[in-house]
Design an enzyme around this catalytic site. Structure first.
Site, PDB file in Angstrom:
ATOM      1  N   LYS A 224     -55.633  15.208 -56.199  1.00 46.83           N
ATOM      2  CA  LYS A 224     -54.888  14.913 -55.263  1.00 46.83           C
ATOM      3  C   LYS A 224     -53.155  15.708 -56.251  1.00 46.83           C
ATOM      4  O   LYS A 224     -53.946  15.764 -57.712  1.00 46.83           O
ATOM      5  CB  LYS A 224     -54.184  14.118 -54.822  1.00 46.83           C
ATOM      6  CG  LYS A 224     -52.855  14.256 -53.308  1.00 46.83           C
ATOM      7  CD  LYS A 224     -53.542  14.524 -52.232  1.00 46.83           C
ATOM      8  CE  LYS A 224     -52.996  14.449 -50.936  1.00 46.83           C
ATOM      9  NZ  LYS A 224     -53.681  14.889 -49.813  1.00 46.83           N
TER      10      LYS A 224
HETATM   11  P1  NAD Z   1     -45.344  17.495 -42.383  1.00 42.62           P
HETATM   12  O1  NAD Z   1     -44.130  17.693 -42.958  1.00 42.62           O
HETATM   13  O2  NAD Z   1     -45.691  18.907 -41.310  1.00 42.62           O
HETATM   14  O3  NAD Z   1     -44.471  16.349 -40.953  1.00 42.62           O
HETATM   15  C1  NAD Z   1     -44.277  15.375 -41.095  1.00 42.62           C
HETATM   16  C2  NAD Z   1     -43.227  15.330 -40.377  1.00 42.62           C
HETATM   17  O4  NAD Z   1     -43.633  13.380 -40.126  1.00 42.62           O
HETATM   18  C3  NAD Z   1     -42.249  15.105 -40.079  1.00 42.62           C
HETATM   19  O5  NAD Z   1     -41.377  15.479 -38.529  1.00 42.62           O
HETATM   20  C4  NAD Z   1     -40.872  14.331 -40.535  1.00 42.62           C
HETATM   21  O6  NAD Z   1     -40.075  14.906 -39.924  1.00 42.62           O
HETATM   22  C5  NAD Z   1     -41.824  13.188 -40.049  1.00 42.62           C
HETATM   23  N1  NAD Z   1     -41.211  11.911 -40.474  1.00 42.62           N
HETATM   24  C6  NAD Z   1     -41.452  12.046 -42.418  1.00 42.62           C
HETATM   25  N2  NAD Z   1     -40.770  10.597 -42.532  1.00 42.62           N
HETATM   26  C7  NAD Z   1     -41.189  10.070 -40.902  1.00 42.62           C
HETATM   27  C8  NAD Z   1     -40.374   9.303 -41.396  1.00 42.62           C
HETATM   28  N3  NAD Z   1     -39.920   8.056 -42.675  1.00 42.62           N
HETATM   29  N4  NAD Z   1     -40.256   8.166 -40.242  1.00 42.62           N
HETATM   30  C9  NAD Z   1     -40.354   9.339 -39.063  1.00 42.62           C
HETATM   31  N5  NAD Z   1     -41.132   9.925 -39.186  1.00 42.62           N
HETATM   32  C10 NAD Z   1     -41.274  10.148 -40.471  1.00 42.62           C
HETATM   33  O7  NAD Z   1     -46.271  17.010 -42.337  1.00 42.62           O
HETATM   34  P2  NAD Z   1     -48.238  16.772 -42.274  1.00 42.62           P
HETATM   35  O8  NAD Z   1     -48.644  17.766 -42.780  1.00 42.62           O
HETATM   36  O9  NAD Z   1     -47.980  16.827 -40.389  1.00 42.62           O
HETATM   37  O10 NAD Z   1     -48.388  15.492 -42.504  1.00 42.62           O
HETATM   38  C11 NAD Z   1     -47.996  14.030 -41.403  1.00 42.62           C
HETATM   39  C12 NAD Z   1     -49.287  12.901 -42.136  1.00 42.62           C
HETATM   40  O11 NAD Z   1     -50.486  13.506 -42.017  1.00 42.62           O
HETATM   41  C13 NAD Z   1     -49.331  12.673 -43.447  1.00 42.62           C
HETATM   42  O12 NAD Z   1     -49.425  11.862 -44.561  1.00 42.62           O
HETATM   43  C14 NAD Z   1     -49.788  13.708 -44.486  1.00 42.62           C
HETATM   44  O13 NAD Z   1     -50.425  13.439 -45.848  1.00 42.62           O
HETATM   45  C15 NAD Z   1     -51.768  13.860 -43.702  1.00 42.62           C
HETATM   46  N6  NAD Z   1     -52.188  14.485 -43.337  1.00 42.62           N
HETATM   47  C16 NAD Z   1     -52.011  16.027 -43.401  1.00 42.62           C
HETATM   48  C17 NAD Z   1     -52.863  17.107 -43.040  1.00 42.62           C
HETATM   49  C18 NAD Z   1     -52.885  18.253 -42.483  1.00 42.62           C
HETATM   50  O14 NAD Z   1     -53.269  19.106 -42.608  1.00 42.62           O
HETATM   51  N7  NAD Z   1     -51.436  19.305 -42.522  1.00 42.62           N
HETATM   52  C19 NAD Z   1     -54.217  16.632 -43.119  1.00 42.62           C
HETATM   53  C20 NAD Z   1     -54.788  15.587 -43.282  1.00 42.62           C
HETATM   54  C21 NAD Z   1     -53.565  14.205 -43.138  1.00 42.62           C
END
Ligand code: NAD
Length: 413
Positions: free
Chosen positions: A97
Protein backbone atom coordinates in the site's frame (compact mmCIF):
# COMPACT_ATOMS: atom_id res chain seq x y z
CA UNK A 1 -6.38 5.33 17.09
CA UNK A 2 -3.76 2.69 16.25
CA UNK A 3 -5.44 0.40 13.73
CA UNK A 4 -2.61 -2.09 13.18
CA UNK A 5 -3.36 -3.13 16.78
CA UNK A 6 -6.64 -4.60 15.41
CA UNK A 7 -4.65 -6.82 13.07
CA UNK A 8 -2.43 -8.14 15.88
CA UNK A 9 -5.46 -9.04 17.97
CA UNK A 10 -7.20 -10.70 15.04
CA UNK A 11 -4.09 -12.73 14.24
CA UNK A 12 -3.99 -13.93 17.84
CA UNK A 13 -7.56 -15.20 17.35
CA UNK A 14 -6.67 -17.03 14.14
CA UNK A 15 -3.48 -18.44 15.61
CA UNK A 16 -5.61 -20.39 18.12
CA UNK A 17 -7.56 -21.96 15.27
CA UNK A 18 -4.50 -22.76 13.15
CA UNK A 19 -1.92 -23.24 15.84
CA UNK A 20 0.46 -20.62 14.47
CA UNK A 21 3.75 -20.68 16.39
CA UNK A 22 5.10 -17.40 17.87
CA UNK A 23 7.91 -17.46 15.30
CA UNK A 24 5.48 -17.65 12.40
CA UNK A 25 3.32 -14.97 14.01
CA UNK A 26 6.37 -12.68 14.17
CA UNK A 27 7.05 -13.34 10.50
CA UNK A 28 3.42 -12.53 9.59
CA UNK A 29 3.53 -9.28 11.56
CA UNK A 30 6.78 -8.05 10.06
CA UNK A 31 7.13 -5.90 6.95
CA UNK A 32 9.25 -6.57 3.88
CA UNK A 33 9.83 -2.88 3.14
CA UNK A 34 8.68 0.47 4.55
CA UNK A 35 9.89 3.48 2.55
CA UNK A 36 9.10 7.07 3.45
CA UNK A 37 9.84 10.35 1.63
CA UNK A 38 8.82 13.99 1.85
CA UNK A 39 7.40 15.23 -1.46
CA UNK A 40 7.79 18.91 -2.31
CA UNK A 41 4.96 20.91 -3.85
CA UNK A 42 4.67 24.72 -3.94
CA UNK A 43 7.33 25.10 -1.24
CA UNK A 44 5.53 22.73 1.15
CA UNK A 45 6.46 19.16 2.10
CA UNK A 46 4.04 16.23 2.17
CA UNK A 47 4.95 12.89 3.79
CA UNK A 48 4.53 9.88 1.49
CA UNK A 49 5.02 6.13 1.91
CA UNK A 50 5.28 2.92 -0.06
CA UNK A 51 4.98 -0.20 2.06
CA UNK A 52 5.25 -3.87 1.17
CA UNK A 53 3.98 -6.14 3.90
CA UNK A 54 4.74 -9.59 2.53
CA UNK A 55 5.83 -10.88 -0.89
CA UNK A 56 5.99 -14.64 -0.40
CA UNK A 57 3.34 -15.30 -3.06
CA UNK A 58 4.57 -12.70 -5.55
CA UNK A 59 5.33 -9.00 -6.05
CA UNK A 60 3.62 -6.45 -3.78
CA UNK A 61 0.18 -5.26 -4.95
CA UNK A 62 -1.81 -2.41 -3.51
CA UNK A 63 -3.22 1.04 -4.13
CA UNK A 64 -1.93 4.55 -3.57
CA UNK A 65 -4.21 6.97 -1.69
CA UNK A 66 -4.08 10.75 -1.40
CA UNK A 67 -5.72 11.80 1.87
CA UNK A 68 -4.96 14.23 4.72
CA UNK A 69 -5.30 11.39 7.28
CA UNK A 70 -2.82 9.00 5.63
CA UNK A 71 -0.40 7.59 8.23
CA UNK A 72 2.18 4.84 8.40
CA UNK A 73 -0.06 2.86 10.78
CA UNK A 74 -3.01 3.05 8.38
CA UNK A 75 -0.90 2.01 5.38
CA UNK A 76 0.66 -0.89 7.29
CA UNK A 77 -2.82 -2.17 8.11
CA UNK A 78 -3.99 -1.81 4.52
CA UNK A 79 -0.82 -3.50 3.17
CA UNK A 80 -1.39 -6.40 5.56
CA UNK A 81 -5.00 -6.73 4.37
CA UNK A 82 -3.76 -6.78 0.75
CA UNK A 83 -1.45 -9.72 1.58
CA UNK A 84 -4.44 -11.66 2.89
CA UNK A 85 -6.77 -10.55 0.09
CA UNK A 86 -4.49 -11.59 -2.79
CA UNK A 87 -3.80 -14.91 -1.09
CA UNK A 88 -7.51 -15.54 -0.40
CA UNK A 89 -8.43 -15.19 -4.09
CA UNK A 90 -5.29 -17.06 -5.21
CA UNK A 91 -3.47 -14.30 -7.04
CA UNK A 92 0.33 -14.42 -7.55
CA UNK A 93 0.85 -11.26 -5.47
CA UNK A 94 1.89 -10.13 -2.02
CA UNK A 95 0.42 -7.15 -0.17
CA UNK A 96 1.42 -3.50 -0.44
CA UNK A 97 0.00 0.00 0.00
CA UNK A 98 1.12 3.56 -0.51
CA UNK A 99 -0.09 7.06 0.04
CA UNK A 100 0.56 10.76 0.35
CA UNK A 101 -0.65 12.73 3.37
CA UNK A 102 -2.26 15.50 1.35
CA UNK A 103 -5.70 16.97 0.76
CA UNK A 104 -6.22 16.79 -3.02
CA UNK A 105 -9.37 18.97 -2.77
CA UNK A 106 -7.21 22.05 -2.46
CA UNK A 107 -5.05 21.26 -5.50
CA UNK A 108 -5.53 21.98 -9.20
CA UNK A 109 -4.97 19.38 -11.95
CA UNK A 110 -1.36 20.48 -12.62
CA UNK A 111 -0.48 20.26 -8.93
CA UNK A 112 -1.98 16.77 -8.67
CA UNK A 113 0.07 15.69 -11.70
CA UNK A 114 3.19 17.22 -10.15
CA UNK A 115 2.76 15.43 -6.82
CA UNK A 116 1.92 12.14 -8.58
CA UNK A 117 5.18 12.36 -10.55
CA UNK A 118 7.07 13.31 -7.37
CA UNK A 119 5.77 10.09 -5.78
CA UNK A 120 7.31 8.01 -8.56
CA UNK A 121 10.57 9.99 -8.44
CA UNK A 122 10.79 9.12 -4.73
CA UNK A 123 9.88 5.42 -4.93
CA UNK A 124 10.63 4.20 -8.49
CA UNK A 125 13.47 1.93 -7.47
CA UNK A 126 11.15 -0.08 -5.19
CA UNK A 127 8.41 -0.50 -7.84
CA UNK A 128 8.18 -2.64 -10.98
CA UNK A 129 6.26 -5.54 -12.48
CA UNK A 130 8.23 -8.11 -10.47
CA UNK A 131 8.66 -6.01 -7.30
CA UNK A 132 5.64 -3.95 -6.35
CA UNK A 133 2.67 -2.92 -8.50
CA UNK A 134 0.53 0.09 -7.43
CA UNK A 135 -3.10 0.86 -8.37
CA UNK A 136 -5.69 3.56 -7.59
CA UNK A 137 -7.23 3.90 -4.13
CA UNK A 138 -9.04 6.68 -2.24
CA UNK A 139 -8.79 9.98 -4.23
CA UNK A 140 -6.60 8.52 -6.98
CA UNK A 141 -7.82 7.35 -10.39
CA UNK A 142 -6.81 6.10 -13.84
CA UNK A 143 -5.57 9.55 -14.92
CA UNK A 144 -3.12 9.60 -11.99
CA UNK A 145 -2.00 6.04 -12.80
CA UNK A 146 -1.29 7.23 -16.37
CA UNK A 147 0.94 10.07 -15.11
CA UNK A 148 2.71 7.70 -12.74
CA UNK A 149 3.38 5.18 -15.50
CA UNK A 150 4.71 7.93 -17.75
CA UNK A 151 7.07 9.19 -15.03
CA UNK A 152 8.30 5.66 -14.28
CA UNK A 153 9.00 4.88 -17.95
CA UNK A 154 10.69 8.28 -18.39
CA UNK A 155 13.08 7.57 -15.50
CA UNK A 156 13.78 3.97 -16.54
CA UNK A 157 14.04 4.65 -20.28
CA UNK A 158 11.95 1.61 -21.27
CA UNK A 159 8.30 0.54 -21.40
CA UNK A 160 6.84 -1.42 -18.52
CA UNK A 161 3.12 -0.78 -18.48
CA UNK A 162 2.40 -3.73 -16.18
CA UNK A 163 4.22 -1.92 -13.34
CA UNK A 164 0.92 -0.21 -12.43
CA UNK A 165 -2.77 -1.12 -12.86
CA UNK A 166 -6.00 0.85 -13.09
CA UNK A 167 -4.51 2.79 -16.03
CA UNK A 168 -6.40 4.60 -18.78
CA UNK A 169 -7.56 2.28 -21.57
CA UNK A 170 -5.13 3.93 -24.02
CA UNK A 171 -2.19 2.87 -21.84
CA UNK A 172 -3.26 -0.75 -21.37
CA UNK A 173 -5.94 -0.42 -18.70
CA UNK A 174 -9.19 -2.37 -18.80
CA UNK A 175 -12.77 -1.21 -18.99
CA UNK A 176 -14.02 -3.45 -16.19
CA UNK A 177 -11.75 -1.93 -13.50
CA UNK A 178 -14.13 0.88 -12.46
CA UNK A 179 -16.94 -1.32 -11.19
CA UNK A 180 -14.97 -4.53 -10.57
CA UNK A 181 -14.94 -4.08 -6.78
CA UNK A 182 -18.68 -3.50 -6.68
CA UNK A 183 -19.34 -6.40 -9.07
CA UNK A 184 -17.24 -8.69 -6.85
CA UNK A 185 -19.16 -7.55 -3.76
CA UNK A 186 -22.44 -8.29 -5.51
CA UNK A 187 -21.28 -11.82 -6.36
CA UNK A 188 -20.35 -12.46 -2.71
CA UNK A 189 -23.60 -11.02 -1.35
CA UNK A 190 -25.68 -13.11 -3.75
CA UNK A 191 -23.84 -16.31 -2.80
CA UNK A 192 -24.25 -15.47 0.89
CA UNK A 193 -27.98 -14.71 0.62
CA UNK A 194 -28.48 -17.90 -1.38
CA UNK A 195 -27.14 -19.78 1.63
CA UNK A 196 -29.60 -17.85 3.81
CA UNK A 197 -32.41 -18.65 1.34
CA UNK A 198 -33.23 -14.96 0.93
CA UNK A 199 -34.58 -13.45 -2.29
CA UNK A 200 -33.31 -10.14 -3.71
CA UNK A 201 -36.77 -8.48 -3.85
CA UNK A 202 -37.31 -8.69 -0.12
CA UNK A 203 -33.79 -7.73 0.90
CA UNK A 204 -33.27 -4.24 2.30
CA UNK A 205 -29.86 -2.62 1.85
CA UNK A 206 -28.21 0.39 3.53
CA UNK A 207 -24.99 1.78 2.03
CA UNK A 208 -22.51 4.17 3.67
CA UNK A 209 -20.33 5.97 1.06
CA UNK A 210 -21.38 6.93 -2.46
CA UNK A 211 -18.05 6.97 -4.29
CA UNK A 212 -16.59 4.46 -6.72
CA UNK A 213 -17.55 1.44 -4.62
CA UNK A 214 -20.74 2.62 -2.86
CA UNK A 215 -22.37 4.14 -5.94
CA UNK A 216 -21.55 1.18 -8.20
CA UNK A 217 -22.76 -1.45 -5.77
CA UNK A 218 -25.94 0.58 -5.15
CA UNK A 219 -26.60 0.56 -8.88
CA UNK A 220 -25.80 -3.12 -9.40
CA UNK A 221 -27.97 -4.25 -6.48
CA UNK A 222 -30.82 -1.88 -7.42
CA UNK A 223 -30.76 -3.32 -10.97
CA UNK A 224 -31.16 -6.82 -9.48
CA UNK A 225 -34.24 -5.83 -7.50
CA UNK A 226 -32.76 -5.26 -4.03
CA UNK A 227 -34.39 -2.47 -2.05
CA UNK A 228 -31.83 0.24 -1.25
CA UNK A 229 -33.44 2.12 1.64
CA UNK A 230 -30.58 4.50 2.55
CA UNK A 231 -27.28 5.80 1.15
CA UNK A 232 -24.82 8.45 2.34
CA UNK A 233 -21.67 10.39 1.55
CA UNK A 234 -19.39 12.47 3.74
CA UNK A 235 -22.06 15.22 3.99
CA UNK A 236 -24.78 12.90 5.36
CA UNK A 237 -27.40 10.37 4.32
CA UNK A 238 -30.84 9.98 2.72
CA UNK A 239 -33.52 7.44 3.68
CA UNK A 240 -36.74 6.14 2.17
CA UNK A 241 -38.32 3.09 3.82
CA UNK A 242 -39.96 2.09 0.51
CA UNK A 243 -36.65 2.13 -1.36
CA UNK A 244 -34.68 4.82 -3.21
CA UNK A 245 -34.66 5.11 -6.99
CA UNK A 246 -30.89 4.75 -7.35
CA UNK A 247 -30.74 5.84 -11.00
CA UNK A 248 -32.29 9.16 -9.94
CA UNK A 249 -30.07 9.44 -6.84
CA UNK A 250 -26.98 9.04 -9.07
CA UNK A 251 -28.15 11.81 -11.42
CA UNK A 252 -28.86 14.05 -8.40
CA UNK A 253 -25.47 13.29 -6.78
CA UNK A 254 -23.57 13.90 -10.00
CA UNK A 255 -25.28 17.28 -10.44
CA UNK A 256 -25.08 18.49 -6.82
CA UNK A 257 -21.92 16.73 -5.60
CA UNK A 258 -23.86 15.10 -2.71
CA UNK A 259 -26.80 12.77 -2.18
CA UNK A 260 -28.31 15.32 0.24
CA UNK A 261 -31.33 17.19 -1.06
CA UNK A 262 -32.67 14.21 -3.04
CA UNK A 263 -36.44 14.89 -3.18
CA UNK A 264 -38.06 11.50 -2.45
CA UNK A 265 -36.24 10.95 0.84
CA UNK A 266 -35.64 12.20 4.35
CA UNK A 267 -32.21 13.26 5.59
CA UNK A 268 -30.35 11.26 8.22
CA UNK A 269 -26.89 11.48 9.72
CA UNK A 270 -24.19 8.94 8.94
CA UNK A 271 -24.41 7.80 12.56
CA UNK A 272 -28.15 7.13 12.28
CA UNK A 273 -27.70 5.45 8.90
CA UNK A 274 -25.35 2.85 10.38
CA UNK A 275 -27.91 2.07 13.06
CA UNK A 276 -30.93 1.61 10.75
CA UNK A 277 -32.97 -1.57 10.82
CA UNK A 278 -32.11 -3.41 7.59
CA UNK A 279 -31.16 -6.83 6.24
CA UNK A 280 -27.75 -5.77 4.92
CA UNK A 281 -25.52 -2.87 5.92
CA UNK A 282 -22.73 -2.05 3.46
CA UNK A 283 -19.98 0.24 4.78
CA UNK A 284 -18.30 1.52 1.59
CA UNK A 285 -16.57 4.70 2.79
CA UNK A 286 -13.58 4.57 5.16
CA UNK A 287 -12.05 2.65 8.08
CA UNK A 288 -13.27 2.40 11.69
CA UNK A 289 -16.97 3.18 11.20
CA UNK A 290 -18.34 0.44 13.45
CA UNK A 291 -16.55 0.56 16.78
CA UNK A 292 -17.17 -0.51 20.37
CA UNK A 293 -19.16 2.74 20.79
CA UNK A 294 -21.86 2.04 18.17
CA UNK A 295 -21.68 -1.76 17.59
CA UNK A 296 -24.31 -2.42 20.26
CA UNK A 297 -26.77 -0.19 18.33
CA UNK A 298 -26.34 -1.92 14.96
CA UNK A 299 -29.59 -3.54 13.84
CA UNK A 300 -28.58 -4.97 10.44
CA UNK A 301 -28.66 -8.76 10.14
CA UNK A 302 -25.59 -8.90 7.92
CA UNK A 303 -22.69 -6.54 7.18
CA UNK A 304 -20.90 -6.62 3.83
CA UNK A 305 -17.57 -4.81 4.30
CA UNK A 306 -16.89 -3.10 0.99
CA UNK A 307 -14.58 -0.50 2.60
CA UNK A 308 -11.30 -1.71 4.05
CA UNK A 309 -11.34 -2.22 7.82
CA UNK A 310 -14.69 -0.48 8.58
CA UNK A 311 -15.29 -2.66 11.67
CA UNK A 312 -12.84 -2.62 14.60
CA UNK A 313 -11.65 -5.66 16.55
CA UNK A 314 -13.77 -4.78 19.61
CA UNK A 315 -16.85 -4.20 17.42
CA UNK A 316 -16.34 -7.63 15.81
CA UNK A 317 -16.79 -9.30 19.19
CA UNK A 318 -19.94 -7.31 19.99
CA UNK A 319 -21.48 -8.04 16.57
CA UNK A 320 -20.62 -11.75 16.85
CA UNK A 321 -22.38 -11.91 20.23
CA UNK A 322 -25.41 -10.18 18.69
CA UNK A 323 -25.39 -12.89 15.93
CA UNK A 324 -24.74 -10.30 13.22
CA UNK A 325 -22.66 -11.87 10.44
CA UNK A 326 -19.85 -9.73 9.01
CA UNK A 327 -18.69 -10.68 5.51
CA UNK A 328 -15.09 -9.48 5.76
CA UNK A 329 -13.36 -6.89 3.58
CA UNK A 330 -10.64 -9.22 2.31
CA UNK A 331 -13.38 -11.33 0.70
CA UNK A 332 -16.11 -8.77 -0.08
CA UNK A 333 -13.93 -6.18 -1.84
CA UNK A 334 -11.40 -8.46 -3.59
CA UNK A 335 -13.02 -7.86 -7.02
CA UNK A 336 -10.84 -4.83 -7.79
CA UNK A 337 -7.56 -6.63 -7.31
CA UNK A 338 -8.76 -9.61 -9.36
CA UNK A 339 -9.42 -7.37 -12.36
CA UNK A 340 -6.11 -5.58 -11.69
CA UNK A 341 -4.49 -9.01 -11.96
CA UNK A 342 -6.14 -9.48 -15.39
CA UNK A 343 -4.75 -6.10 -16.48
CA UNK A 344 -1.23 -6.94 -15.21
CA UNK A 345 -1.34 -10.36 -16.75
CA UNK A 346 -2.51 -9.18 -20.20
CA UNK A 347 0.07 -6.34 -20.25
CA UNK A 348 2.82 -8.78 -19.27
CA UNK A 349 1.90 -11.40 -21.87
CA UNK A 350 0.96 -8.96 -24.61
CA UNK A 351 -2.51 -10.56 -24.84
CA UNK A 352 -5.88 -8.86 -24.58
CA UNK A 353 -8.55 -10.38 -22.33
CA UNK A 354 -12.12 -9.80 -23.49
CA UNK A 355 -14.59 -8.29 -21.03
CA UNK A 356 -16.32 -11.69 -20.84
CA UNK A 357 -13.05 -13.46 -19.98
CA UNK A 358 -12.37 -10.97 -17.18
CA UNK A 359 -15.91 -11.30 -15.84
CA UNK A 360 -15.44 -15.05 -15.87
CA UNK A 361 -12.16 -14.85 -13.89
CA UNK A 362 -13.84 -12.47 -11.43
CA UNK A 363 -16.87 -14.72 -10.92
CA UNK A 364 -14.84 -17.93 -10.58
CA UNK A 365 -12.33 -16.50 -8.12
CA UNK A 366 -14.89 -14.69 -5.95
CA UNK A 367 -17.22 -17.71 -5.82
CA UNK A 368 -14.44 -20.16 -5.00
CA UNK A 369 -13.08 -17.97 -2.21
CA UNK A 370 -16.58 -17.46 -0.80
CA UNK A 371 -17.24 -21.20 -0.58
CA UNK A 372 -13.85 -21.96 0.97
CA UNK A 373 -14.45 -19.34 3.65
CA UNK A 374 -18.10 -20.23 4.23
CA UNK A 375 -17.44 -23.98 4.57
CA UNK A 376 -14.77 -23.36 7.22
CA UNK A 377 -17.03 -20.87 9.00
CA UNK A 378 -19.88 -23.40 9.17
CA UNK A 379 -17.61 -26.32 10.06
CA UNK A 380 -15.98 -24.49 12.99
CA UNK A 381 -19.35 -23.30 14.35
CA UNK A 382 -18.29 -20.52 16.73
CA UNK A 383 -15.88 -18.48 14.62
CA UNK A 384 -16.54 -15.35 12.57
CA UNK A 385 -16.39 -15.29 8.78
CA UNK A 386 -13.39 -12.98 9.20
CA UNK A 387 -11.47 -15.58 11.20
CA UNK A 388 -12.34 -18.19 8.56
CA UNK A 389 -11.16 -15.89 5.73
CA UNK A 390 -7.91 -15.08 7.58
CA UNK A 391 -7.30 -18.80 8.14
CA UNK A 392 -7.76 -19.69 4.45
CA UNK A 393 -5.50 -16.82 3.34
CA UNK A 394 -2.81 -17.41 5.97
CA UNK A 395 -2.59 -21.11 5.18
CA UNK A 396 -1.46 -20.34 1.61
CA UNK A 397 1.09 -17.81 2.82
CA UNK A 398 2.52 -20.18 5.41
CA UNK A 399 2.67 -22.98 2.84
CA UNK A 400 4.60 -20.68 0.50
CA UNK A 401 6.96 -19.81 3.35
CA UNK A 402 7.52 -23.50 3.99
CA UNK A 403 8.05 -24.25 0.29
CA UNK A 404 10.68 -21.49 0.13
CA UNK A 405 12.56 -23.22 2.93
CA UNK A 406 13.35 -20.12 4.93
CA UNK A 407 12.71 -21.74 8.29
CA UNK A 408 15.38 -24.23 9.17
CA UNK A 409 13.89 -25.16 12.52
CA UNK A 410 11.75 -28.30 12.15
CA UNK A 411 9.59 -27.70 15.22
CA UNK A 412 8.08 -24.65 13.55
CA UNK A 413 6.02 -26.96 11.34
P1 NAD B 1 -14.19 7.16 -3.01
O1 NAD B 1 -13.27 8.22 -2.54
O2 NAD B 1 -14.56 7.06 -4.45
O3 NAD B 1 -15.60 7.24 -2.20
C1 NAD B 1 -15.69 7.35 -0.81
C2 NAD B 1 -17.12 7.73 -0.44
O4 NAD B 1 -17.24 7.72 0.99
C3 NAD B 1 -17.52 9.13 -0.87
O5 NAD B 1 -18.91 9.15 -1.21
C4 NAD B 1 -17.31 9.98 0.39
O6 NAD B 1 -18.11 11.14 0.43
C5 NAD B 1 -17.73 8.98 1.43
N1 NAD B 1 -17.16 9.24 2.75
C6 NAD B 1 -15.90 9.61 3.06
N2 NAD B 1 -15.77 9.78 4.39
C7 NAD B 1 -16.98 9.49 4.91
C8 NAD B 1 -17.48 9.47 6.23
N3 NAD B 1 -16.73 9.82 7.27
N4 NAD B 1 -18.79 9.12 6.40
C9 NAD B 1 -19.55 8.79 5.35
N5 NAD B 1 -19.12 8.80 4.08
C10 NAD B 1 -17.86 9.14 3.87
O7 NAD B 1 -13.53 5.80 -2.48
P2 NAD B 1 -13.82 4.32 -3.01
O8 NAD B 1 -12.84 3.99 -4.08
O9 NAD B 1 -15.28 4.14 -3.25
O10 NAD B 1 -13.38 3.48 -1.74
C11 NAD B 1 -14.23 3.32 -0.61
C12 NAD B 1 -13.67 2.25 0.30
O11 NAD B 1 -13.56 1.02 -0.43
C13 NAD B 1 -12.26 2.55 0.84
O12 NAD B 1 -12.17 1.96 2.13
C14 NAD B 1 -11.37 1.79 -0.12
O13 NAD B 1 -10.11 1.45 0.46
C15 NAD B 1 -12.23 0.55 -0.35
N6 NAD B 1 -11.89 -0.19 -1.57
C16 NAD B 1 -11.97 0.43 -2.80
C17 NAD B 1 -11.66 -0.29 -3.93
C18 NAD B 1 -11.81 0.32 -5.30
O14 NAD B 1 -11.68 -0.42 -6.28
N7 NAD B 1 -12.11 1.60 -5.42
C19 NAD B 1 -11.23 -1.63 -3.83
C20 NAD B 1 -11.16 -2.22 -2.57
C21 NAD B 1 -11.50 -1.49 -1.44
Amino acid sequence: MNIFKNIKERLNNVSKLMDITPKKLDMLLSFKRIKKANLKLNGKEYPAWRIVHNDLLGPGKGGIRFHPNVSEDELETLAFLMTLKTSLVELPFGGAKGGIKINPDGLNKEEIEQVSRAYIQAFHEYLGTNRDIPAPDVNTNSKIMGWMLDEYERIKGYHEKEMITGKPLELGGCALRNDATAEGGKIILKEFLKRKKKKSERTQIVIQGFGNVGKNIAKLLHDEGYMIIAVSDIEGGIFNKDGLDIEKVIIHEEEKGTVLGFPESEEITNKALLELETDVLIPAAIENQITKENAKNIKAKYILEMANAPVTFEADKILHNKLITVIPDILANAGGVIVSYCEWSQNKAGNIFTKEQMKDVLKRKMTKAFHEVYELYIEQKNITMRTAAYAVALKRILNAEKARGIYKNKEDY
